[in-house]
Write an enzyme that holds these catalytic residues in place. Structure first.
Site, short mmCIF file in Angstrom:
data_model
loop_
_atom_site.label_atom_id
_atom_site.label_comp_id
_atom_site.label_asym_id
_atom_site.label_seq_id
_atom_site.Cartn_x
_atom_site.Cartn_y
_atom_site.Cartn_z
N PRO A 61 0.82 -1.22 0.00
CG PRO A 61 0.05 -0.95 2.20
CD PRO A 61 0.82 -1.88 1.30
CB CYS A 62 2.89 2.81 -2.67
SG CYS A 62 3.65 1.29 -3.25
CG HIS A 63 -2.57 3.99 -0.76
ND1 HIS A 63 -2.42 2.70 -1.21
CD2 HIS A 63 -3.44 3.95 0.26
CE1 HIS A 63 -3.22 1.93 -0.48
NE2 HIS A 63 -3.85 2.65 0.43
#
Length: 112
Positions: free
Chosen positions: A52-54
């Site tokens: 989940p880079c966000h």
DNA sequence: TAGATGACTAATA
DNA sequence: CTATTAGCCATCT
């Protein structure tokens, strides 16, 4: 086992509705000097849909301009969907949303 | 091999 | 609060 693996491992542990910073991730891994390398890890090998880079932001609480999987708008929608509220400037309150790894007993889980 | 680059951070003004 | 400087280190050219 490389630095990247550790980064992905830690990022995947970030719970919904919380965010973390590059420096924090680097610290969790045990190498706070490599904050920049954390960015490289996510940029170079984002494992789309897996990591989940966000949920990873810089120390200002703002997303990095080079968001690479769908654009910043997509990211903002993802975070808002998790309950994170953005400020007028497009930043988020780290005081409120910053992930606290201590609560997740993460220290024992990093090196699985 | 060397120099430049970058999804960063901390210190300083 | 913002702007600038310096430190950092894997990757790129």
């Amino acid at each position: 086992m490389g630095f990247f693996e550790d980064v992905y491992r830690v990022v995947k542990m970030i719970p919904e509705g919380k965010v973390s910073t590059y420096g924090q991730i680097a610290s969790l891994i045990g190498q706070p000097r490599k904050a920049k390398i954390v960015g490289w890890a996510l940029h170079s090998n984002p494992y789309r849909g897996i990591v989940p880079c966000h949920r990873v932001v810089n120390r200002k609480g703002e997303l990095s301009g080079a968001f690479a999987f769908g654009g910043m708008e997509e990211q903002r929608k993802l975070l808002e969907a998790e309950g994170i509220v953005f400020n007028k400037d497009g930043t988020i309150d780290l005081e409120k949303y910053l992930w606290n790894p201590e609560l997740d007993n993460i220290s024992d889980n990093i090196f699985i």
